[in-house]
Design an enzyme around this catalytic site. Sequence first.
Site, mmCIF file in Angstrom:
data_model
loop_
_atom_site.group_PDB
_atom_site.id
_atom_site.type_symbol
_atom_site.label_atom_id
_atom_site.label_comp_id
_atom_site.label_asym_id
_atom_site.label_seq_id
_atom_site.Cartn_x
_atom_site.Cartn_y
_atom_site.Cartn_z
ATOM 1 N N TYR A 259 45.216 44.191 38.627
ATOM 2 C CA TYR A 259 45.237 42.733 38.544
ATOM 3 C C TYR A 259 46.219 42.146 39.552
ATOM 4 O O TYR A 259 45.905 41.181 40.273
ATOM 5 C CB TYR A 259 45.610 42.302 37.127
ATOM 6 N N ASP B 178 27.195 33.632 37.572
ATOM 7 C CA ASP B 178 28.002 34.841 37.430
ATOM 8 C C ASP B 178 28.599 35.135 38.797
ATOM 9 O O ASP B 178 27.958 35.721 39.669
ATOM 10 C CB ASP B 178 27.139 36.012 36.964
#
Length: 270
Positions: free
Chosen positions: A168, A76
Amino acid sequence: MSNTQATTPRTATPPPTAPLKDAVAVVTGGGRGIGAAISHALSASGAHVVLVGRDKAVLERHAAELSGPATVLPADLAAPDAAERLVAQVVDRFGGADILVNNAGAAAGGPSDAVSAEDIDSVHALNVRAPLLLAGRFARVIAERGGGAIVNVSSALAERGTPQNMVYAASKGALEAATRALAAEWGPRAVRVNAVRPAVTRSDMSTVITDNDDIVRTYLTSVPLGRIGEAEEVASLVHFLVSPAGGYVTGQVIGVDGGWGSTARSIFAS
């Protein structure tokens, strides 16, 4: 244009030679979408591909499809210590790496006046912090093996402003700035660092766009080449950048977007 357009086969055609033979190539987010196409291309070129991602089962299924040796390292990457642990694993198993492709990332969108601090931190943890830590640590490892290449996967949204993509776009803009700084720092030690900048690209992760004919039709009015990109086309550019063919290319951010990011529609009636 209908989204029934024929797609490029998922399995990359092996090149006539294997310019990456025996290279160790780490690909984050390597089990799906653009990352899967990149790992196919590098494997077909002779590299031992190290697939990194959160879903071990997805990575293992993809590893079985590759034409060469592959290793699965679940991680992760949003965890603060994930980069250090991943680099240590690669060094322990292979003595280092020759190639790093920072492909893993999180998409995010929504009105800028509704964004929370948690939203920003979550996106930047995976899109900025993880690739920067990996690039810095792997640059040292790659240099110690005599040199190699790092490619960061950015987005056309880093260059072209679009509504409700503030977080983003900012994360990918940061990645591109870091690409240039890393190229300047590590070039003297034979580590080349570049970025690729895809726009809408056909993959299992972009179906929310590519399965909607109305969205595709509107989008393609701004794409000079008149079609959606294929993941394999991004992979071909990445392969060039990490191979000897791209040996004098560093510090570059290269679009793979059919011209969408660098052109505009005519203001005159056609």
